[in-house]
Motif scaffolding. Sequence first.
Motif, PDB file in Angstrom:
ATOM      1  N   ALA A 188      30.299  36.106  48.432  1.00  0.00           N
ATOM      2  CA  ALA A 188      31.619  37.267  47.968  1.00  0.00           C
ATOM      3  C   ALA A 188      31.877  38.156  49.494  1.00  0.00           C
ATOM      4  N   GLU A 189      30.799  38.480  50.180  1.00  0.00           N
ATOM      5  CA  GLU A 189      30.907  39.311  51.429  1.00  0.00           C
ATOM      6  C   GLU A 189      31.878  38.389  52.421  1.00  0.00           C
ATOM      7  N   LEU A 190      31.794  37.180  52.606  1.00  0.00           N
ATOM      8  CA  LEU A 190      32.355  36.355  53.370  1.00  0.00           C
ATOM      9  C   LEU A 190      33.724  36.093  52.889  1.00  0.00           C
ATOM     10  N   PHE A 191      34.044  35.948  51.598  1.00  0.00           N
ATOM     11  CA  PHE A 191      35.345  35.669  51.028  1.00  0.00           C
ATOM     12  C   PHE A 191      36.281  36.928  51.304  1.00  0.00           C
ATOM     13  N   ARG A 249      34.432  25.950  45.923  1.00  0.00           N
ATOM     14  CA  ARG A 249      35.570  26.573  45.116  1.00  0.00           C
ATOM     15  C   ARG A 249      34.637  27.177  43.930  1.00  0.00           C
ATOM     16  N   ALA A 250      33.597  26.306  43.450  1.00  0.00           N
ATOM     17  CA  ALA A 250      33.018  26.880  42.472  1.00  0.00           C
ATOM     18  C   ALA A 250      32.088  27.952  42.490  1.00  0.00           C
ATOM     19  N   ILE A 251      31.903  28.261  43.674  1.00  0.00           N
ATOM     20  CA  ILE A 251      31.255  29.476  44.195  1.00  0.00           C
ATOM     21  C   ILE A 251      32.121  30.696  44.056  1.00  0.00           C
ATOM     22  N   PHE A 252      33.449  30.434  44.436  1.00  0.00           N
ATOM     23  CA  PHE A 252      34.434  31.207  44.407  1.00  0.00           C
ATOM     24  C   PHE A 252      34.787  31.832  43.207  1.00  0.00           C
ATOM     25  N   PRO A 255      38.222  44.978  46.102  1.00  0.00           N
ATOM     26  CA  PRO A 255      39.766  44.979  46.148  1.00  0.00           C
ATOM     27  C   PRO A 255      40.222  43.628  46.997  1.00  0.00           C
ATOM     28  N   ALA A 256      39.617  43.557  47.956  1.00  0.00           N
ATOM     29  CA  ALA A 256      39.883  42.387  48.744  1.00  0.00           C
ATOM     30  C   ALA A 256      39.733  41.115  48.189  1.00  0.00           C
ATOM     31  N   LEU A 257      38.632  41.005  47.191  1.00  0.00           N
ATOM     32  CA  LEU A 257      38.243  39.578  46.466  1.00  0.00           C
ATOM     33  C   LEU A 257      39.396  39.340  45.448  1.00  0.00           C
ATOM     34  N   VAL A 258      39.868  40.474  44.853  1.00  0.00           N
ATOM     35  CA  VAL A 258      41.042  40.477  43.934  1.00  0.00           C
ATOM     36  C   VAL A 258      42.121  39.953  44.450  1.00  0.00           C
ATOM     37  N   MET A 259      42.530  40.552  45.689  1.00  0.00           N
ATOM     38  CA  MET A 259      43.651  40.058  46.407  1.00  0.00           C
ATOM     39  C   MET A 259      43.772  38.665  46.750  1.00  0.00           C
ATOM     40  N   GLU A 260      42.498  38.288  47.246  1.00  0.00           N
ATOM     41  CA  GLU A 260      42.476  36.973  47.579  1.00  0.00           C
ATOM     42  C   GLU A 260      42.513  35.914  46.135  1.00  0.00           C
ATOM     43  N   ALA A 261      41.863  36.426  45.141  1.00  0.00           N
ATOM     44  CA  ALA A 261      42.070  35.447  43.938  1.00  0.00           C
ATOM     45  C   ALA A 261      43.240  35.392  43.356  1.00  0.00           C
ATOM     46  N   LEU A 319      41.624  33.865  35.503  1.00  0.00           N
ATOM     47  CA  LEU A 319      42.163  35.505  35.582  1.00  0.00           C
ATOM     48  C   LEU A 319      42.924  35.690  34.533  1.00  0.00           C
ATOM     49  N   SER A 320      43.968  34.800  33.898  1.00  0.00           N
ATOM     50  CA  SER A 320      44.868  34.883  32.672  1.00  0.00           C
ATOM     51  C   SER A 320      44.215  35.297  31.685  1.00  0.00           C
ATOM     52  N   ARG A 321      42.978  34.658  31.167  1.00  0.00           N
ATOM     53  CA  ARG A 321      42.257  35.024  30.094  1.00  0.00           C
ATOM     54  C   ARG A 321      41.730  36.586  30.205  1.00  0.00           C
ATOM     55  N   ASP A 322      41.215  36.681  31.266  1.00  0.00           N
ATOM     56  CA  ASP A 322      40.777  38.110  31.406  1.00  0.00           C
ATOM     57  C   ASP A 322      41.566  39.146  31.357  1.00  0.00           C
ATOM     58  N   ASN A 323      42.932  38.905  31.746  1.00  0.00           N
ATOM     59  CA  ASN A 323      43.984  39.843  31.961  1.00  0.00           C
ATOM     60  C   ASN A 323      44.440  40.332  30.433  1.00  0.00           C
TER      61      ASN A 323
END
Length: 208
Positions: A21-24, A56-59, A107-113, A127-131
């Motif tokens: 996560a820190e790297l992403f 990608r599975a980690i992401f 915040p940076a992770l959310v933007m990358e997602a 992400l759509s399910r969560d939203n």
Amino acid sequence: MRTVDPARHQARRRHIINAAAELFAAKGFERTTTAEICKAAGMSAGNLFHYFPNKRAIFHAVFESDEHDGATKAERLAAARTADDPWTALLDTVDLLAAPATEPLVPALVMEAMVQAYRDPELEALLSRDNEEEQSTIITLLHNAAAAGQIDPALDPDGTAAWVMALIAALYTSAATDPSFSPADQFPTLRLILHRFLRPNTHQEPER
């Protein structure tokens, strides 16, 4: 055959997710290599792939964990929908959804997602399910609060929920794009906006 310790296995997965996560957040998904994740997690590629099949599975896993003080976000949203005081539950739900914006990496992770979701249908669905779960909870609370006379009954719950979600999202985008922006400092303003937007014919200070 070696027996897998579930607790240890989960802890190792969490260790990998945290390191990745820190790297992403710093480099983005595309520019982060598996070798960098292995180095950050302190393990070989063979060991890493024992826990995740690919990068990608980690992401994806970064966005699948939703524990908050022993309860999952889904459990807390479900409890909010049946709360006796929907106005307080609404404010608490906004706090729940906005709180991660104060965490350094989120915040940076959310933007990358959001970027990756355009090319990754599985992530987009996640992400759509969560939203949808979050927005449906807000809609339910708005319905309940209107029925209880706690908010303006003339407001359309669906449209109003979309605006509430947009206000929450603005905390994340502002934090990701403006280093001087402090989401925590904006929470009182967010509550004041909600109070003046939602409450019927009142200009009093926000109530909890």
